[in-house]
Scaffold this motif. Structure first.
Motif, mmCIF file in Angstrom:
data_model
loop_
_atom_site.group_PDB
_atom_site.id
_atom_site.type_symbol
_atom_site.label_atom_id
_atom_site.label_comp_id
_atom_site.label_asym_id
_atom_site.label_seq_id
_atom_site.Cartn_x
_atom_site.Cartn_y
_atom_site.Cartn_z
ATOM 1 N N VAL A 14 0.841 -1.205 0.000
ATOM 2 C CA VAL A 14 0.000 0.000 0.000
ATOM 3 C C VAL A 14 0.874 1.252 0.000
ATOM 4 C CG1 VAL A 14 -1.787 1.276 1.244
ATOM 5 C CG2 VAL A 14 -1.940 -1.217 1.052
ATOM 6 N N LEU A 15 1.964 1.241 0.756
ATOM 7 C CA LEU A 15 2.862 2.396 0.775
ATOM 8 C C LEU A 15 3.442 2.646 -0.617
ATOM 9 C CD1 LEU A 15 4.232 4.644 2.340
ATOM 10 C CD2 LEU A 15 6.042 3.013 2.948
ATOM 11 N N HIS A 16 3.799 1.597 -1.322
ATOM 12 C CA HIS A 16 4.291 1.768 -2.695
ATOM 13 C C HIS A 16 3.245 2.476 -3.553
ATOM 14 C CE1 HIS A 16 4.771 0.719 -6.920
ATOM 15 N NE2 HIS A 16 6.068 0.785 -6.669
ATOM 16 N N ASP A 17 2.002 2.033 -3.463
ATOM 17 C CA ASP A 17 0.953 2.630 -4.291
ATOM 18 C C ASP A 17 0.633 4.056 -3.859
ATOM 19 O OD1 ASP A 17 0.974 0.316 -5.763
ATOM 20 O OD2 ASP A 17 -0.951 -0.408 -5.036
ATOM 21 N N LEU A 18 0.681 4.333 -2.572
ATOM 22 C CA LEU A 18 0.505 5.712 -2.109
ATOM 23 C C LEU A 18 1.608 6.600 -2.691
ATOM 24 C CD1 LEU A 18 -0.358 5.166 1.657
ATOM 25 C CD2 LEU A 18 -1.839 6.290 -0.018
ATOM 26 N N THR A 19 2.823 6.111 -2.650
ATOM 27 C CA THR A 19 3.969 6.870 -3.152
ATOM 28 C C THR A 19 3.866 7.108 -4.646
ATOM 29 O OG1 THR A 19 5.352 5.981 -1.385
ATOM 30 C CG2 THR A 19 6.494 6.905 -3.295
ATOM 31 N N SER A 20 3.443 6.093 -5.383
ATOM 32 C CA SER A 20 3.375 6.232 -6.843
ATOM 33 C C SER A 20 2.340 7.269 -7.278
ATOM 34 C CB SER A 20 3.100 4.886 -7.506
ATOM 35 O OG SER A 20 1.772 4.483 -7.282
ATOM 36 N N TYR A 21 1.387 7.557 -6.426
ATOM 37 C CA TYR A 21 0.378 8.579 -6.723
ATOM 38 C C TYR A 21 0.622 9.864 -5.929
ATOM 39 C CZ TYR A 21 -2.810 6.043 -9.780
ATOM 40 O OH TYR A 21 -3.377 5.407 -10.862
ATOM 41 N N SER A 22 1.814 10.003 -5.377
ATOM 42 C CA SER A 22 2.205 11.188 -4.586
ATOM 43 C C SER A 22 1.250 11.444 -3.423
ATOM 44 C CB SER A 22 2.311 12.425 -5.485
ATOM 45 O OG SER A 22 3.285 12.219 -6.480
ATOM 46 N N PHE A 23 0.803 10.370 -2.782
ATOM 47 C CA PHE A 23 -0.109 10.475 -1.653
ATOM 48 C C PHE A 23 0.557 10.106 -0.335
ATOM 49 C CE2 PHE A 23 -3.955 11.541 -3.729
ATOM 50 C CZ PHE A 23 -4.969 11.627 -2.791
ATOM 51 N N ALA A 24 1.842 9.808 -0.346
ATOM 52 C CA ALA A 24 2.508 9.298 0.851
ATOM 53 C C ALA A 24 2.980 10.430 1.764
ATOM 54 C CB ALA A 24 3.669 8.387 0.470
#
Length: 113
Positions: A14-24
């Motif tokens: 989930v952290l990877h996907d948050l990061t890929s969408y600049s949501f982390a």
């Protein structure tokens, strides 16, 4: 905890996907940490469900973000102009994928956005 802890694996996906969408940002990461902590009981009560916990954590984070920060992740895969989300499919199952909520098109496995 060992490296094969399903909750740590779910967190990483989930952290990877948050990061890929600049949501982390700190707020979203805190939401993720809360979701992982809240799902620990679920895995303890239903060890056979460990294979399903990643999708559950992703859905928990998605729901919490909608209530606080906004829609995540938005679909970038189809031609529809109106903003819409990707959703986890299956809702309870192994190998969760992000699927366009409008077209039903599989976009990416969880952790690969």
């Amino acid at each position: 905890m060992t490296s094969d802890d399903p909750l740590l694996a779910a967190r990483a996906l989930v952290l990877h996907d948050l990061t890929s969408y600049s949501f982390a940002d700190p707020r979203a990461v805190s939401i993720l940490e809360d979701a992982v902590a809240e799902r620990r009981w679920w895995v303890q009560e239903w060890p056979e469900g460990a294979a399903y916990v990643a999708g559950q954590v992703a859905q928990d984070v998605q729901d919490a973000l909608l209530d606080t920060i906004g829609r995540w992740p938005l679909c970038k895969a189809c031609d529809l102009v109106e903003p819409h989300e990707l959703r986890i499919n299956p809702e309870l199952g192994p190998d969760p994928q992000w699927v366009c909520e409008r077209s039903g098109m599989a976009v990416s496995p969880l952790g690969k956005l």
